[in-house]
Design a protein around this motif. Structure first.
Motif, short mmCIF file in Angstrom:
data_model
loop_
_atom_site.label_atom_id
_atom_site.label_comp_id
_atom_site.label_asym_id
_atom_site.label_seq_id
_atom_site.Cartn_x
_atom_site.Cartn_y
_atom_site.Cartn_z
N GLY A 216 -87.52 -20.71 22.43
CA GLY A 216 -87.18 -21.60 21.33
C GLY A 216 -87.14 -20.89 19.99
N THR A 217 -87.38 -19.57 19.97
CA THR A 217 -87.33 -18.79 18.73
C THR A 217 -85.89 -18.59 18.28
N PRO A 218 -85.56 -18.82 17.00
CA PRO A 218 -84.21 -18.53 16.52
C PRO A 218 -83.91 -17.03 16.59
N SER A 255 -86.07 -9.03 19.63
CA SER A 255 -87.05 -8.76 20.70
C SER A 255 -87.99 -9.93 20.95
N ALA A 256 -87.58 -11.15 20.62
CA ALA A 256 -88.43 -12.32 20.90
C ALA A 256 -88.61 -12.49 22.40
N THR A 261 -93.44 -14.22 20.68
CA THR A 261 -92.56 -15.35 20.43
C THR A 261 -91.85 -15.30 19.08
N GLU A 262 -92.48 -14.74 18.04
CA GLU A 262 -91.84 -14.76 16.72
C GLU A 262 -90.77 -13.69 16.57
N GLY A 263 -90.85 -12.60 17.35
CA GLY A 263 -89.87 -11.53 17.23
C GLY A 263 -90.01 -10.74 15.94
N LEU A 264 -89.05 -9.85 15.70
CA LEU A 264 -89.05 -9.02 14.51
C LEU A 264 -87.91 -9.42 13.58
N ASP A 265 -88.06 -9.13 12.30
CA ASP A 265 -86.98 -9.30 11.33
C ASP A 265 -86.51 -7.91 10.90
#
Length: 272
Positions: A216-218, A255-256, A261-265
């Protein structure tokens, strides 16, 4: 003074020679595929060089790029025993392989800047430094006629199938990857500065990918590219070409996964 007039004689015998294209080309050892402009623009595939690599026989990719969902991240690929670190990337015959990530592309690309591509999967000549896959991308150039082109591609959530909670449960899942929308748009223009001597071509392109991971992570890669190519005909047998590419990749949720779950920016400008 004697004037002689030569007249065409009657044809007694006519021989027509038809050359058959050989199945095996004895003049080259390379196993390659040439992907023309018609193929690049006509086939309904995801619009990035990694998806073009998948068209060549014998290449195995590490993912399926469905509808452009994976175009915001480079794919890994192998062929005929070569490793992922043996890839060679070239633009107009000049090697540009990323020195910080051997075998990878140094940047992301505006798909409409390509005139054609050549993929070598084996038996390359001595100009190719490795035994892996070599990709040469020939970029477009200006001509004596002013040209202009534009594009807008959209993959929307309405084009994707939906699954009920009961259907997902039958597969042991609670969610699935979704496309919100994917946009690919841009324009290009080219023409003469001095007719028959100097030409300029330029383009602007954007890939705006908006999806949801299975968690569900964008997941939102945004790739912007500017391309400029200058051609000069110095003398009939010599010419000068200069290519400048600049752009940036912004990636929200890279990489979510279930464990991250939050991934990288990511925010990575580039140029060469």
């Amino acid at each position: 003074k004697i004037d002689l007039a030569l007249e065409q004689g009657a044809i007694d015998e006519q021989v027509t020679v038809i050359a058959v294209t050989p199945v095996v080309d004895a003049k080259t050892t390379a196993v390659s595929k040439n992907v023309t402009q018609e193929i690049l623009q006509s086939l309904p595939t995801s619009r990035d060089p990694w998806n073009v690599l998948q068209m060549a026989a014998g290449i195995i990719m590490d993912r399926e790029n469905v509808g452009g969902t994976e175009s915001g991240q480079q794919a890994s690929y192998v062929a005929k025993g070569g490793g992922t670190d043996q890839g060679v990337w070239s633009v107009d015959g000049v090697v540009v392989t990323d020195p910080a990530a051997i075998g990878a592309s140094p940047i992301y690309w505006d798909f409409d800047s390509f005139e054609e591509m050549n993929i070598i999967t084996g038996g390359a000549d001595v100009s190719v430094q490795t035994g892996g896959i070599a990709l040469n991308m020939v970029t477009r150039r200006g001509g004596n006629k002013v040209s202009f082109g534009g594009r807008f591609y959209l993959t929307d959530s309405q084009f994707q199938a939906t699954y009920s909670a009961e259907k997902l449960a039958s597969y042991g899942l609670t969610a699935y990857n979704k496309i919100n929308n994917i946009k690919d748009y841009g324009f290009n223009v080219g023409g003469p500065i001095v007719k028959d001597k100097v030409w300029l071509w330029g383009s602007y392109g954007v890939q705006d990918i908006n999806t949801l991971a299975v968690t569900g992570t964008p997941v939102k890669p945004l790739i912007t590219d500017y391309n400029f190519k200058l051609n000069l005909q110095i003398i009939p047998s010599n010419r000068f070409e200069a290519l400048y590419i600049a752009g940036a990749k912004q990636f929200i949720g890279r990489s979510a996964s279930q464990s991250f779950t939050e991934g990288l920016d990511q925010d990575s400008p580039y140029h060469f």
